[in-house]
Design a protein around this motif. Sequence first.
Motif: not given
Length: 263
Positions: A222-226
Amino acid sequence: MSALFEFKAYLNHLLRAGGKHSVHSPFVFDLLVKALNTDKEYYCFDAIEDHRNALLKNNMLLKVTDFGAGSRVAKGDTRKVKEIADSALQNKICAQALFRMIAYYKPKTILELGTSLGITTAYLAKASASSYVHTIEGSIDIAQQAEQLFSQMHLTNITQHLGNFDDKLGLVLAEMASVDFALIDGNHRLLPTLQYFEKIMPYCTADSVIVLDDIHWSKEMNDAWQQIIKRSEVRISIDFFHFGLCFFNSGVEKQHFNLKLPE
């Protein structure tokens, strides 16, 4: 912990996700209505799903090499084919959505990070006869199973590259010259995902699309996507929960959408 994170993310997505009538971007509206039109059936869907069903019944043991976050449900370095098929293969709805996008946009070059048993790769290759797929798999036994599938389905527009993404990606990109469509579906950790995106970016054009799978699989993903969707080069980003899309159309306003995947 990852499973709980994903469940909470899914509930949040259900509350926020809109449909085609909530979209005011002509580009995204066309994607939903034309590219992802589920009224159109394709002859190859049944054939590919027959292969999936066969894998789900296959008790053969394979030696598995994990270079990334690994599996939530299967531990150890040997697993049955059916266990891999059950836990690692992209689901039918998502794989067919990618097929429909390729059939609509007709990218000449397709890059896949994570061949697995080859089901999604088959969808990518079958979608457009004019497209050529380069796919990378790190586990020898799994790669061999995928090659058997490609042979059985007479898929001649695929080259599979064996090895760790970290070692192979740069070499494969050099062979491709440009990337029109990319699917990042492997490793599932923050820094490697960002690094793969960074490596692919210079090979993209204004018409390219990068798909990131399992964007809510864990907090790291999720952090990578954000981080990725905040990049200035990404003009349109779409969160379909199971995967996210990044478009680079330089002439459009930067926008992000949380949408339901047409079924």
